[in-house]
Design a protein around this motif. Structure first.
Motif, PDB file in Angstrom:
ATOM      1  N   GLU A  93      23.011  77.997  12.990  1.00 14.09           N
ATOM      2  CA  GLU A  93      22.713  77.091  11.987  1.00 14.09           C
ATOM      3  C   GLU A  93      21.306  77.582  12.012  1.00 14.09           C
ATOM      4  O   GLU A  93      20.869  77.239  11.669  1.00 14.09           O
ATOM      5  CB  GLU A  93      22.573  75.618  12.344  1.00 14.09           C
ATOM      6  CG  GLU A  93      23.988  75.041  13.194  1.00 14.09           C
ATOM      7  CD  GLU A  93      23.684  73.621  13.208  1.00 14.09           C
ATOM      8  OE1 GLU A  93      22.945  73.052  12.938  1.00 14.09           O
ATOM      9  OE2 GLU A  93      24.535  73.257  14.381  1.00 14.09           O
ATOM     10  N   ARG A  94      21.593  78.523  10.761  1.00 16.06           N
ATOM     11  CA  ARG A  94      20.643  79.342  10.406  1.00 16.06           C
ATOM     12  C   ARG A  94      20.432  80.622   9.306  1.00 16.06           C
ATOM     13  O   ARG A  94      21.806  81.209   8.943  1.00 16.06           O
ATOM     14  CB  ARG A  94      19.677  80.519  11.072  1.00 16.06           C
ATOM     15  CG  ARG A  94      20.440  81.221  12.087  1.00 16.06           C
ATOM     16  CD  ARG A  94      19.439  82.052  13.113  1.00 16.06           C
ATOM     17  NE  ARG A  94      20.538  82.916  13.304  1.00 16.06           N
ATOM     18  CZ  ARG A  94      20.004  84.171  12.987  1.00 16.06           C
ATOM     19  NH1 ARG A  94      19.947  84.982  12.372  1.00 16.06           N
ATOM     20  NH2 ARG A  94      20.899  85.098  13.758  1.00 16.06           N
ATOM     21  N   ALA A 102      24.627  72.809   7.484  1.00 17.25           N
ATOM     22  CA  ALA A 102      23.864  72.830   7.675  1.00 17.25           C
ATOM     23  C   ALA A 102      22.340  74.130   7.336  1.00 17.25           C
ATOM     24  O   ALA A 102      21.086  73.281   7.669  1.00 17.25           O
ATOM     25  CB  ALA A 102      23.620  72.842   9.364  1.00 17.25           C
ATOM     26  N   LYS A 148      20.700  73.653   3.609  1.00 16.14           N
ATOM     27  CA  LYS A 148      20.305  72.673   3.544  1.00 16.14           C
ATOM     28  C   LYS A 148      19.156  73.169   4.585  1.00 16.14           C
ATOM     29  O   LYS A 148      18.165  72.677   3.795  1.00 16.14           O
ATOM     30  CB  LYS A 148      20.536  71.637   3.841  1.00 16.14           C
ATOM     31  CG  LYS A 148      22.205  70.789   3.031  1.00 16.14           C
ATOM     32  CD  LYS A 148      22.653  69.217   4.085  1.00 16.14           C
ATOM     33  CE  LYS A 148      24.290  69.177   3.492  1.00 16.14           C
ATOM     34  NZ  LYS A 148      24.639  67.828   3.927  1.00 16.14           N
ATOM     35  N   THR A 149      18.806  73.426   5.617  1.00 20.60           N
ATOM     36  CA  THR A 149      17.409  73.385   6.094  1.00 20.60           C
ATOM     37  C   THR A 149      16.426  74.758   5.511  1.00 20.60           C
ATOM     38  O   THR A 149      15.382  74.251   4.900  1.00 20.60           O
ATOM     39  CB  THR A 149      17.938  74.126   7.983  1.00 20.60           C
ATOM     40  OG1 THR A 149      18.608  72.899   8.475  1.00 20.60           O
ATOM     41  CG2 THR A 149      16.505  74.682   8.116  1.00 20.60           C
ATOM     42  N   PRO A 154      16.489  73.114   1.310  1.00 12.59           N
ATOM     43  CA  PRO A 154      16.081  72.228   0.695  1.00 12.59           C
ATOM     44  C   PRO A 154      16.393  72.008  -1.154  1.00 12.59           C
ATOM     45  O   PRO A 154      16.583  70.602  -0.675  1.00 12.59           O
ATOM     46  CB  PRO A 154      14.882  71.318   1.405  1.00 12.59           C
ATOM     47  CG  PRO A 154      14.169  72.542   1.815  1.00 12.59           C
ATOM     48  CD  PRO A 154      15.270  73.834   2.080  1.00 12.59           C
TER      49      PRO A 154
END
Length: 219
Positions: free
Chosen positions: A27-28, A208, A211-212, A215
């Protein structure tokens, strides 16, 4: 192919993971600079076509970008006669799984879409493979729709290469070819099938990460 197997299982109501590919994607995002060049914005909507592996996850990311007004999953780089999932999955048709993005260039630029593409949607250093999926239909490729897009995409690849933004060489190619929409069941697959094992393992982490990392771009 892994995705084909999982799709078949899902359509029959079963839930299973392919052996050896049950771990989720990280998740990056990859931190990369913004493009030094960009396409001049216009009032008219514009289209971008990107191939970056399974179109379920690529489309899910771009559907969540502000200024994107439509995303269609499909096949690019081959002929109309063989632009079906069953035929493309044989890895003999020359197509890549791709997405056709309609966007408002006054809200989001082509260069910004490229930045999301390279940092989130695809691994540009992976040749004919993305995540658990292998074969030329899963290649990382850009299909510029005009000379301006081609120039900006080529310049950005050169910029990222010079900046050593990735630990391995970028293998993403600029290609030509028509885009053909995929079957209806592939459209908005992420939203229609949130508990599909492939979506859970590979695409939810990708969304995810978007979105991180961005944003300000997320709807």
């Amino acid at each position: 192919m892994i995705k084909t197997t999982l799709l078949s299982l899902a359509l029959t109501g079963a839930i299973a993971f392919a052996a050896g590919h049950t771990s989720a994607a990280p998740e990056r995002a990859v931190a990369i600079p913004a493009p030094a060049r960009d396409v001049t914005p216009t009032a008219a909507p514009r289209v971008a076509v990107f191939a970056g592996g399974c179109f379920w996850g690529v489309s899910a990311v771009f559907e969540r970008v502000k200024g994107v007004t439509g995303v269609t999953s499909g096949y690019a780089g081959g002929t109309a006669a063989t632009a079906t999932y069953d035929q493309v999955s044989t890895e003999t048709t020359g197509h890549a799984e791709a997405v056709r993005i309609t966007y408002d260039p006054r809200v989001v630029s082509y260069g910004t879409l490229l930045r999301v593409y390279f940092s989130i949607a695809t691994d540009p250093t992976s040749l004919n493979r993305q995540g658990p999926d292998a074969g030329p239909s899963y290649r990382s490729a850009i299909f510029p729709q005009n000379d301006a897009q081609r120039g900006v995409a080529a310049a950005y690849i050169a910029q990222l290469t010079a900046a050593k933004a990735f630990p391995r060489p970028i293998v993403t190619k600029l290609e030509t070819g028509r885009f053909f929409p995929a079957e209806d069941y592939h459209q908005r697959f992420y939203d229609k099938n949130p508990n599909h094992p492939y979506i859970v393992s590979w695409d939810k982490p990708k969304v995810a990460a978007f979105k991180t990392a961005f944003p300000q771009l997320a709807k």
